[in-house]
Design a protein around this motif. Structure first.
Motif, PDB file in Angstrom:
ATOM      1  N   LEU B  94      56.951  84.390  54.631  1.00 12.10           N
ATOM      2  CA  LEU B  94      57.365  84.371  56.033  1.00 12.10           C
ATOM      3  C   LEU B  94      58.497  83.355  56.166  1.00 12.10           C
ATOM      4  O   LEU B  94      58.634  82.472  55.326  1.00 12.10           O
ATOM      5  CB  LEU B  94      56.190  83.976  56.925  1.00 12.10           C
ATOM      6  CG  LEU B  94      55.028  84.969  56.930  1.00 12.10           C
ATOM      7  CD1 LEU B  94      53.882  84.422  57.769  1.00 12.10           C
ATOM      8  CD2 LEU B  94      55.479  86.317  57.470  1.00 12.10           C
ATOM      9  N   PHE B  95      59.293  83.494  57.230  1.00 12.05           N
ATOM     10  CA  PHE B  95      60.392  82.546  57.429  1.00 12.05           C
ATOM     11  C   PHE B  95      59.869  81.345  58.205  1.00 12.05           C
ATOM     12  O   PHE B  95      59.561  81.452  59.391  1.00 12.05           O
ATOM     13  CB  PHE B  95      61.536  83.232  58.180  1.00 12.05           C
ATOM     14  CG  PHE B  95      61.995  84.495  57.504  1.00 12.05           C
ATOM     15  CD1 PHE B  95      62.274  84.501  56.143  1.00 12.05           C
ATOM     16  CD2 PHE B  95      62.145  85.669  58.212  1.00 12.05           C
ATOM     17  CE1 PHE B  95      62.673  85.667  55.500  1.00 12.05           C
ATOM     18  CE2 PHE B  95      62.551  86.838  57.584  1.00 12.05           C
ATOM     19  CZ  PHE B  95      62.815  86.832  56.224  1.00 12.05           C
ATOM     20  N   PRO B  96      59.766  80.176  57.550  1.00  4.77           N
ATOM     21  CA  PRO B  96      59.057  79.054  58.176  1.00  4.77           C
ATOM     22  C   PRO B  96      59.769  78.472  59.399  1.00  4.77           C
ATOM     23  O   PRO B  96      59.149  77.780  60.188  1.00  4.77           O
ATOM     24  CB  PRO B  96      58.989  78.015  57.054  1.00  4.77           C
ATOM     25  CG  PRO B  96      60.065  78.389  56.110  1.00  4.77           C
ATOM     26  CD  PRO B  96      60.221  79.870  56.199  1.00  4.77           C
ATOM     27  N   HIS B  97      61.081  78.751  59.540  1.00  2.91           N
ATOM     28  CA  HIS B  97      61.800  78.157  60.670  1.00  2.91           C
ATOM     29  C   HIS B  97      61.713  79.015  61.922  1.00  2.91           C
ATOM     30  O   HIS B  97      62.231  78.640  62.966  1.00  2.91           O
ATOM     31  CB  HIS B  97      63.267  77.924  60.294  1.00  2.91           C
ATOM     32  CG  HIS B  97      64.006  79.198  59.973  1.00  2.91           C
ATOM     33  ND1 HIS B  97      63.613  80.044  58.955  1.00  2.91           N
ATOM     34  CD2 HIS B  97      65.074  79.775  60.539  1.00  2.91           C
ATOM     35  CE1 HIS B  97      64.431  81.072  58.914  1.00  2.91           C
ATOM     36  NE2 HIS B  97      65.330  80.941  59.867  1.00  2.91           N
ATOM     37  N   TYR B 139      54.229  78.695  64.509  1.00  2.42           N
ATOM     38  CA  TYR B 139      55.050  78.794  63.305  1.00  2.42           C
ATOM     39  C   TYR B 139      54.153  79.125  62.112  1.00  2.42           C
ATOM     40  O   TYR B 139      52.962  78.777  62.118  1.00  2.42           O
ATOM     41  CB  TYR B 139      55.798  77.483  63.066  1.00  2.42           C
ATOM     42  CG  TYR B 139      56.936  77.295  64.028  1.00  2.42           C
ATOM     43  CD1 TYR B 139      58.168  77.902  63.796  1.00  2.42           C
ATOM     44  CD2 TYR B 139      56.777  76.543  65.187  1.00  2.42           C
ATOM     45  CE1 TYR B 139      59.208  77.761  64.686  1.00  2.42           C
ATOM     46  CE2 TYR B 139      57.819  76.393  66.086  1.00  2.42           C
ATOM     47  CZ  TYR B 139      59.038  77.003  65.832  1.00  2.42           C
ATOM     48  OH  TYR B 139      60.069  76.870  66.714  1.00  2.42           O
TER      49      TYR B 139
END
Lengths: 362, 248
Positions: B94-97, B139
C-alpha cells in the motif's frame, strides 16, 4: 494445568520523580559528569555576564551620533542609524514601501497556503507571488519606476538570492535526481556528469564563472544583469546538491512501491509524482532544509562579484570613517539576523516532518 | 458449465535471471472465470510466472497473451494489459503516504480519469465489501496486516479488472489474520473474476480452485483438478511436497 483470570489494565506508574532526582540522574550521575557539569557552569559564568554587560547594561540605545555612545558597552546607535542600509542597501528610500509590500505579501501567501487545499492552486499562487514580487521590487511596469539591480542590497538581497536560488533549483534538482535514477543510459550519464561536475567545484568558482566567463559567450554589447547571472549560477549549483539529497530519499523507497504503482497501471510520470517522490521528499526533508540553510549562509559569497548583501553592507558601514570602530556591533547584529533566519528554517523543517508523518501507530 | 473463452495464454515461456534459468518452457491456458492455484516449493518460479503476466518481470522467450493482447515490450500494450490485470502482493505494498481511501482512488482518478466523487463512491463500495469501510481515512500503517491486505484487495478491485493475480497474499500475515483475507478471496471466487493465486493455503485451494498447478525448478510438474491433485498425485516430487505441507 492452570487457567488464569483476566487481569485489569492499570495506568502506567508516574515517571515524575522530582527535581533532585532529575539533577542527580542527568547532571551528577558519575564523577565524570560532575566534572562536565561544573565545567559547563563555569563556561556560562565566564561568558554570559560580560556579554550581557556589554550588550545591554553598559550599552547605548538612544541618540543619533557617535557622541551619544558614552556607556563603554555596545553602541547600538550605530545599528539604528545604519539599519536602512542593512535592510535595503542602496534601494531609494522613497520606494522602500515596495520591498515592504513584498514582505507583507509573503505573510498573505503563507496564510493562503494554510487554507488552500489544491496543490495546483498553491503552485500557481507561489508563481504569481514571485512574479508580482519581482515587478514590485524591480519596477518598470504598472507605473512603478525602475530600480536597477545594482541598487539592491542588504538583507533584502540576501533573502532574495536565497529564496530564488532554492525555489528555482528545486525543480531542476528533482529532474536531475530522477535522471540519475533513470534506466536510460544517456539521461543517467548526463545527470551524473552534471551533478559530479558541480559538486566538484566550489560555489565561489561558479559565481566567478557566471560573472566573468559567461559574458564571453554572449555577443558584444549584450549586457546580462549581474544579479541574474549570480542567481543562475547559484540555482545551478544548488540543484546538484538538492538532486543528491532527493536521490538519497529515492533509494529509501522499497521496490514494492514501484511494482504496486506499475501494477495499478500508472505511467512513469504518474508513478514518480504521485507515489515515489512524495515519499522520497519526505525522507529528504531534513537534508533539503540543511541545504537551504547552507545556501542562505553562502549568499554572503555574492560579495566577491560586487553584490552587496547584508554582511557586505555591514562591512561597508563599519568602514564609514564617522562610525569607525563599531564593526563588533555590526557583526553581532548580522550574527543574530542569520541565526534567526536559519533557526526559523530549521523549525520549519521539524514542522514539515511532523505534518507529513503518516507512519502513525494505532 | 457454459463455453468459456481463453483469457490468458502462456506459450513456451522461458526466463533467465542472468545465467539462472527460472522458467522453463511453461505452457498455461486460463479461461475466463477460472480459478487457478499455483503452488510449489520456494524458488520454483511460481511468483515469477504470475509476475510475468502483468509484465512486472520481463521474459526472454515465448509468448503471453492476455485478452488477445500480445505482451511485448511496448508501453501501450503493457498499459492495456495492466488495465485488465490487477495484482495483490505478499507485502501488500500500500502507499504509506496516502489514506486508505486515496490508495483506492489513485488509479481510477489518474488512469481511468474518473471524477473524484465517483471514484470515492466506488472505493467505499469495495471497502465495505472487504469489511473495513470505517477505516477509510486512516493511513496504512495504522491498520493490522490482515486489514492492510484486505485494503490491497479492494485497491485491486477498484480497477474493475478481468483478472486478479495473487502473489502469496497470506504468507506475510499472522496466523490469526489469514482467515479474514481468505474469506474475502473466497467471496471473490464466487463471482466471474478470473483468479490466479500463488498460495500454500491448501484449504483454500480445495474449496475454490478449478485447477491446481504444481511447479518445481522452473517448470510445471503437474496440473489437475483439486480432487485428483490431492488424492492421486502422480509425480514423486508432488507426493513429497504434499506429504510435507499436509503432515502438520
Amino acid at each position: 494445568m492452570a487457567v488464569y483470570s483476566k487481569k485489569e489494565t492499570r495506568k502506567a506508574p508516574s515517571n515524575v520523580k522530582g527535581l533532585t532526582f532529575w539533577l542527580r540522574e542527568n547532571l551528577f550521575s558519575s564523577p565524570f559528569n560532575v566534572a562536565l557539569t561544573l565545567l559547563g557552569v563555569m563556561l556560562l559564568v565566564w561568558v554570559i555576564p560580560p556579554f550581557v554587560k556589554w550588550a545591554y547594561l553598559d550599552a547605548n540605545f538612544a541618540g543619533s551620533t557617535r557622541e551619544d555612545c558614552t556607556g563603554g558597552g555596545a553602541c547600538w546607535v550605530f545599528i539604528r542609524m545604519k539599519i536602512d542600509m542593512f535592510m535595503y542597501g542602496f534601494y531609494p528610500s522613497e520606494f522602500r514601501w515596495r520591498v515592504n509590500t513584498v514582505y507583507g505579501l509573503f505573510l498573505v501567501l503563507v496564510a493562503a497556503f494554510r487554507y488552500l487545499k489544491s496543490p495546483v492552486l498553491k503552485i500557481v499562487l507561489a508563481h504569481v507571488y514571485f512574479i508580482a514580487g519581482f515587478i514590485l521590487v524591480h519596477g518598470g511596469l504598472a507605473g512603478l519606476e525602475v530600480v536597477p539591480t545594482d541598487k539592491w542590497g542588504g538583507l533584502m538581497l540576501t533573502i532574495m538570492v536565497a529564496a530564488v536560488g532554492i525555489v528555482s533549483a528545486f525543480p531542476l534538482g528533482v529532474i536531475l535526481a530522477l535522471g540519475r535514477a533513470s534506466h536510460l543510459p544517456i539521461i543517467r550519464s548526463l545527470s551524473v556528469t552534471y551533478i559530479e561536475f558541480i559538486r566538484g567545484v566550489p560555489l565561489i568558482t561558479i559565481l566567478f564563472m557566471s560573472s566573468v566567463i559567461l559574458p564571453l559567450f554572449f555577443p558584444e554589447g549584450m549586457n546580462f544583469d549581474k544579479l541574474l547571472r549570480a542567481l543562475i549560477g547559484i540555482a545551478m549549483f544548488e540543484a546538484a546538491y538538492i538532486a543528491e539529497n532527493i536521490r538519497g530519499g529515492l533509494q529509501s523507497i522499497p521496490k514494492g512501491q514501484y511494482e504496486a504503482a506499475d501494477a495499478i497501471g500508472l505511467s512513469y510520470w504518474q508513478k514518480m509524482f504521485l507515489v515515489i517522490l512524495p515519499q522520497a521528499l519526505k525522507v529528504a526533508i531534513p537534508n533539503l532544509v540543511g541545504v537551504s540553510i547552507a545556501l542562505f549562509q553562502d549568499t554572503t559569497l555574492v560579495l566577491i562579484i560586487g553584490l552587496f548583501d547584508l554582511l557586505a553592507m555591514v562591512r561597508l558601514s563599519a568602514a564609514d570613517s564617522y562610525w569607525l570602530g563599531y564593526e563588533t556591533e555590526g557583526y553581532v547584529f548580522v550574527t543574530f539576523i542569520f541565526w534567526f533566519f536559519c533557526y526559523m528554517m530549521s523549525n520549519f523543517s521539524q514542522k514539515l516532518e511532523k505534518r507529513f508523518n503518516t507512519n502513525l501507530r494505532k | 458449465m457454459k463455453e468459456r473463452k481463453e483469457i490468458i495464454e502462456i506459450k513456451n515461456l522461458n526466463k533467465w535471471y542472468g545465467d539462472f534459468h527460472v522458467l522453463k518452457e511453461v505452457n498455461l491456458t486460463v479461461k475466463t472465470g477460472e480459478i487457478i492455484v499455483v503452488c510449489g516449493p520456494s524458488g520454483s518460479g511460481k511468483s515469477t510466472l504470475i509476475r510475468c503476466i502483468n509484465y512486472l518481470e520481463q521474459f526472454q522467450e515465448g509468448s503471453i497473451s492476455v485478452e488477445g493482447i500480445d505482451l511485448v515490450n511496448d508501453v501501450k500494450k503493457i498499459k492495456a494489459i495492466r488495465e485488465e490485470v490487477a495484482m495483490v502482493f505478499q507485502h501488500f505494498n500500500l502507499f504509506p503516504h496516502l489514506t486508505i481511501l486515496d490508495n483506492l482512488t489513485l488509479a481510477p482518478i489518474w488512469v481511468k480519469k474518473m471524477p473524484r466523487k465517483e471514484a470515492e463512491a466506488m472505493a467505499m463500495k469495495y471497502l465495505e465489501r472487504v469489511g473495513i469501510a470505517n477505516q477509510a481515512n486512516k493511513y496504512p500503517n495504522q491498520l493490522s496486516g490482515g486489514q492492510q491486505q484486505r485494503v490491497a484487495i479492494a485497491r485491486a478491485l477498484c480497477k474493475n479488472p478481468k483478472i486478479m493475480l495473487f502473489d502469496e497474499p497470506t504468507s506475510a500475515l499472522d496466523p490469526e489474520m489469514v482467515a479474514e483475507v481468505l474469506d474475502v478471496m473466497i467471496e471473490l471466487a464466487k463471482e466471474d473474476k478470473t483468479m490466479v493465486c500463488v498460495t500454500h493455503e491448501m484449504g483454500f485451494a480445495k474449496k475454490v480452485a478449478d485447477r491446481i498447478i504444481f511447479m518445481d525448478a522452473g517448470q510445471i510438474v503437474e496440473e489437475n483438478t483439486p480432487e485428483e491433485f490431492f488424492q492421486h498425485p502422480e509425480s514423486e516430487r508432488l507426493k513429497l511436497f504434499l506429504e510435507q505441507i499436509l503432515s502438520h
